[in-house]
Design a protein around this motif. Structure first.
Motif, mmCIF file in Angstrom:
data_model
loop_
_atom_site.group_PDB
_atom_site.id
_atom_site.type_symbol
_atom_site.label_atom_id
_atom_site.label_comp_id
_atom_site.label_asym_id
_atom_site.label_seq_id
_atom_site.Cartn_x
_atom_site.Cartn_y
_atom_site.Cartn_z
ATOM 1 N N PHE A 78 5.023 -11.488 -27.500
ATOM 2 C CA PHE A 78 3.722 -11.085 -27.509
ATOM 3 C C PHE A 78 3.373 -9.819 -26.786
ATOM 4 C CE2 PHE A 78 -0.504 -10.900 -26.326
ATOM 5 C CZ PHE A 78 -1.512 -10.670 -27.316
ATOM 6 N N TRP A 79 3.541 -10.144 -25.369
ATOM 7 C CA TRP A 79 3.146 -9.119 -24.504
ATOM 8 C C TRP A 79 4.232 -7.715 -24.467
ATOM 9 C CZ3 TRP A 79 -1.344 -8.341 -22.377
ATOM 10 C CH2 TRP A 79 -2.072 -9.380 -22.222
ATOM 11 N N PHE A 80 5.224 -7.930 -24.880
ATOM 12 C CA PHE A 80 6.006 -6.754 -25.233
ATOM 13 C C PHE A 80 5.938 -6.129 -26.656
ATOM 14 C CE2 PHE A 80 7.341 -8.530 -21.239
ATOM 15 C CZ PHE A 80 7.053 -7.394 -20.385
ATOM 16 N N GLY A 81 5.149 -6.718 -27.522
ATOM 17 C CA GLY A 81 5.106 -5.969 -28.844
ATOM 18 C C GLY A 81 3.831 -5.404 -29.046
ATOM 19 N N ASP A 82 3.333 -5.053 -30.045
ATOM 20 C CA ASP A 82 2.243 -3.933 -30.359
ATOM 21 C C ASP A 82 0.891 -4.590 -29.961
ATOM 22 O OD1 ASP A 82 4.165 -2.396 -31.822
ATOM 23 O OD2 ASP A 82 3.616 -3.516 -33.780
ATOM 24 N N GLN A 99 16.761 -0.695 -32.186
ATOM 25 C CA GLN A 99 15.962 -0.631 -33.153
ATOM 26 C C GLN A 99 14.554 -0.629 -32.460
ATOM 27 O OE1 GLN A 99 18.217 -3.155 -34.093
ATOM 28 N NE2 GLN A 99 19.257 -1.061 -34.998
ATOM 29 N N GLY A 100 14.426 -0.947 -31.151
ATOM 30 C CA GLY A 100 13.453 -0.902 -30.371
ATOM 31 C C GLY A 100 12.319 -2.375 -30.708
ATOM 32 N N ASP A 101 12.887 -3.253 -31.344
ATOM 33 C CA ASP A 101 12.255 -4.505 -31.343
ATOM 34 C C ASP A 101 12.372 -5.314 -30.462
ATOM 35 O OD1 ASP A 101 11.517 -3.676 -34.084
ATOM 36 O OD2 ASP A 101 13.300 -4.318 -34.870
ATOM 37 N N VAL A 102 11.398 -6.198 -29.901
ATOM 38 C CA VAL A 102 11.556 -7.394 -29.108
ATOM 39 C C VAL A 102 12.552 -8.168 -29.269
ATOM 40 C CG1 VAL A 102 10.622 -8.695 -27.619
ATOM 41 C CG2 VAL A 102 9.085 -7.054 -28.574
ATOM 42 N N ASN A 144 0.771 -1.287 -0.052
ATOM 43 C CA ASN A 144 -0.010 -0.142 0.140
ATOM 44 C C ASN A 144 0.776 1.358 0.137
ATOM 45 O OD1 ASN A 144 -2.408 -1.409 0.001
ATOM 46 N ND2 ASN A 144 -2.421 -1.487 2.219
ATOM 47 N N LYS A 145 2.089 1.203 0.411
ATOM 48 C CA LYS A 145 2.892 2.404 0.652
ATOM 49 C C LYS A 145 3.713 2.581 -0.623
ATOM 50 C CE LYS A 145 6.782 4.459 3.242
ATOM 51 N NZ LYS A 145 7.849 4.193 4.339
ATOM 52 N N TYR A 146 4.182 1.630 -1.439
ATOM 53 C CA TYR A 146 4.828 1.907 -2.581
ATOM 54 C C TYR A 146 4.479 1.510 -3.907
ATOM 55 C CZ TYR A 146 8.598 2.295 0.958
ATOM 56 O OH TYR A 146 9.353 2.673 1.816
ATOM 57 N N VAL A 147 3.147 0.735 -3.859
ATOM 58 C CA VAL A 147 2.557 0.457 -4.814
ATOM 59 C C VAL A 147 1.327 1.065 -5.451
ATOM 60 C CG1 VAL A 147 1.851 -1.671 -6.602
ATOM 61 C CG2 VAL A 147 3.877 -2.069 -4.759
ATOM 62 N N GLU A 148 1.267 1.428 -6.795
ATOM 63 C CA GLU A 148 0.027 2.236 -7.277
ATOM 64 C C GLU A 148 -0.450 1.329 -8.244
ATOM 65 O OE1 GLU A 148 -1.756 6.361 -8.652
ATOM 66 O OE2 GLU A 148 0.199 6.108 -8.618
ATOM 67 N N ALA A 149 -1.583 0.884 -8.475
ATOM 68 C CA ALA A 149 -2.044 -0.132 -9.565
ATOM 69 C C ALA A 149 -3.019 0.908 -10.300
ATOM 70 C CB ALA A 149 -3.013 -1.237 -8.917
ATOM 71 N N LYS A 150 -2.824 0.854 -11.593
ATOM 72 C CA LYS A 150 -3.452 1.847 -12.376
ATOM 73 C C LYS A 150 -3.836 1.083 -13.764
ATOM 74 C CE LYS A 150 -2.628 6.179 -12.865
ATOM 75 N NZ LYS A 150 -1.940 7.442 -13.138
ATOM 76 N N LEU A 151 -5.317 1.191 -14.483
ATOM 77 C CA LEU A 151 -5.645 0.652 -15.641
ATOM 78 C C LEU A 151 -4.974 1.596 -16.721
ATOM 79 C CD1 LEU A 151 -9.436 0.058 -14.759
ATOM 80 C CD2 LEU A 151 -7.742 -1.526 -15.300
ATOM 81 N N ILE A 152 -4.813 0.547 -17.868
ATOM 82 C CA ILE A 152 -4.418 1.104 -19.100
ATOM 83 C C ILE A 152 -5.194 0.333 -20.276
ATOM 84 C CG2 ILE A 152 -1.848 1.589 -18.470
ATOM 85 C CD1 ILE A 152 -1.216 -1.014 -20.168
ATOM 86 N N ASP A 153 -5.218 1.386 -21.178
ATOM 87 C CA ASP A 153 -6.046 0.703 -22.441
ATOM 88 C C ASP A 153 -4.968 0.280 -23.519
ATOM 89 O OD1 ASP A 153 -8.285 0.743 -24.473
ATOM 90 O OD2 ASP A 153 -6.587 1.578 -25.410
ATOM 91 N N LEU A 154 -4.833 -1.038 -23.717
ATOM 92 C CA LEU A 154 -3.530 -1.885 -24.153
ATOM 93 C C LEU A 154 -3.486 -1.335 -25.750
ATOM 94 C CD1 LEU A 154 -4.075 -5.290 -22.827
ATOM 95 C CD2 LEU A 154 -2.083 -3.773 -22.524
ATOM 96 N N ASP A 155 -4.375 -1.046 -26.245
ATOM 97 C CA ASP A 155 -4.344 -0.393 -27.687
ATOM 98 C C ASP A 155 -3.729 0.816 -27.775
ATOM 99 O OD1 ASP A 155 -5.514 -2.747 -28.710
ATOM 100 O OD2 ASP A 155 -7.367 -1.709 -28.881
ATOM 101 N N GLY A 189 3.463 -2.865 -25.897
ATOM 102 C CA GLY A 189 4.392 -2.099 -26.844
ATOM 103 C C GLY A 189 3.676 -0.609 -26.533
ATOM 104 N N PRO A 190 2.630 -0.495 -26.879
ATOM 105 C CA PRO A 190 2.225 1.248 -26.798
ATOM 106 C C PRO A 190 2.305 1.770 -25.666
ATOM 107 C CG PRO A 190 0.449 -0.126 -28.155
ATOM 108 C CD PRO A 190 1.316 -1.229 -27.367
ATOM 109 N N PHE A 191 2.026 1.111 -24.509
ATOM 110 C CA PHE A 191 2.204 1.623 -23.306
ATOM 111 C C PHE A 191 3.725 1.973 -22.960
ATOM 112 C CE2 PHE A 191 3.779 0.768 -18.950
ATOM 113 C CZ PHE A 191 3.117 1.629 -18.126
ATOM 114 N N ILE A 192 4.873 0.967 -23.397
ATOM 115 C CA ILE A 192 6.126 1.345 -23.389
ATOM 116 C C ILE A 192 6.481 2.602 -24.074
ATOM 117 C CG2 ILE A 192 8.329 0.529 -23.624
ATOM 118 C CD1 ILE A 192 7.074 -2.500 -22.557
ATOM 119 N N GLU A 193 6.096 2.523 -25.289
ATOM 120 C CA GLU A 193 6.674 3.693 -26.297
ATOM 121 C C GLU A 193 6.004 5.053 -25.742
ATOM 122 O OE1 GLU A 193 8.039 5.429 -29.644
ATOM 123 O OE2 GLU A 193 8.176 3.329 -29.003
#
Length: 256
Positions: free
Chosen positions: A236-240, A197-200, A68-79, A244-248
């Motif tokens: 898969f999970w670190f691709g588009d 090049q930013g590819d997985v 509770n002190k250090y972690v914040e959970a947040k929702l993201i839209d994957l697309d 991928g969009p979140f990391i970009e």
């Protein structure tokens, strides 16, 4: 004859009564234990997230307080990779992935998940000053027997791996289940997800990664299909279609 019928009737009545009592006890126990089971499930999840972030040793016995002190959970839209409004604490990826209204079939389902929820939860891990130090991302993909669920802890550059923690799997003990082996988990810290090049570029190497290979992790001995599943899950999970969009959007300090 009458006596036999009476005895049979009493026996049936006794069996029915015992069954009803047992059913009632099971039902009451299930209802009473449900909050405890829910609390234990949440505690296990928080423990895995702290382990992935590198805070588990610091937490000691105070898992909930540290989380509770250090972690914040947040929702993201994957697309889009953008943060969205919503209660991250009640989000259930497995339930959402089964709902056709809240999920979709990946165009390139190399992780073998069938459907991917439209949203996901990311866990921002902060220091005492409130600055994001690392991020924990949930992953899921096929192993040998079934889907394997886990968490990937990343440094704030969203490229350098801190840890890989599998939390739920049905792999063979001594083979694919070695994803839980501390020696294998110790191979991940410092590995880079992406090339220049930013590819997985992360890969699981049969026979062992060469010294100095910043993208390679040793395959699990005798568990080729599990190892392949782990690599495809990362691709898969670190691709588009994954993070991928979140990391970009937020790489290299963009989260602060």
């Amino acid at each position: 004859m009458s006596s036999n019928k009476e005895t049979f009737g009493k026996t049936v009545g006794f069996v029915v009564a015992v069954c009803l009592v047992c059913a009632a006890l099971v039902s009451v126990s299930a209802v009473q234990l449900k909050p405890l089971q829910k609390a234990n499930k949440l505690l296990d999840k928080q423990t895995k997230i702290l382990e992935a972030s590198g805070l588990l040793d610091q937490a000691g016995k105070d898992i909930v307080g540290t989380y509770n002190k250090y972690v914040e959970a947040k929702l993201i839209d994957l697309d889009s990779g953008e943060f969205i409004e919503g209660d991250a604490s009640t989000f259930d990826e497995r339930r959402e992935a089964r709902d056709p209204q809240k999920s979709s079939k990946p165009e390139n389902d190399i992780a073998g998940i069938n459907r991917r929820a439209d949203n996901s939860v990311v866990y921002l891990v902060k220091n005492d000053a409130g600055q994001v130090e690392s991020v924990v991302l949930p992953i899921v993909g096929s192993g040998l027997w079934d889907l394997m669920h886990g968490y990937v802890g990343l440094e704030k550059d969203l490229n350098t791996v801190k840890s890989v923690i599998y939390s739920d799997h049905k792999e063979t003990p001594g083979l694919g289940a070695e994803v839980l082996n501390p020696n294998w988990k110790a191979l991940w810290p410092g590995k880079k997800l992406f090339d220049e090049q930013g590819d997985v570029a992360i890969k699981i190497v049969k026979g062992g990664a060469k010294q100095g290979d910043i993208h390679g992790v040793d395959a699990l001995s005798g568990a080729t299909l599990t190892s392949v599943g782990v690599e495809k899950t990362f691709v898969f999970w670190f691709g588009d279609e994954g993070y991928g969009p979140f990391i970009e959007n937020y790489r290299n300090g963009g989260l602060n």
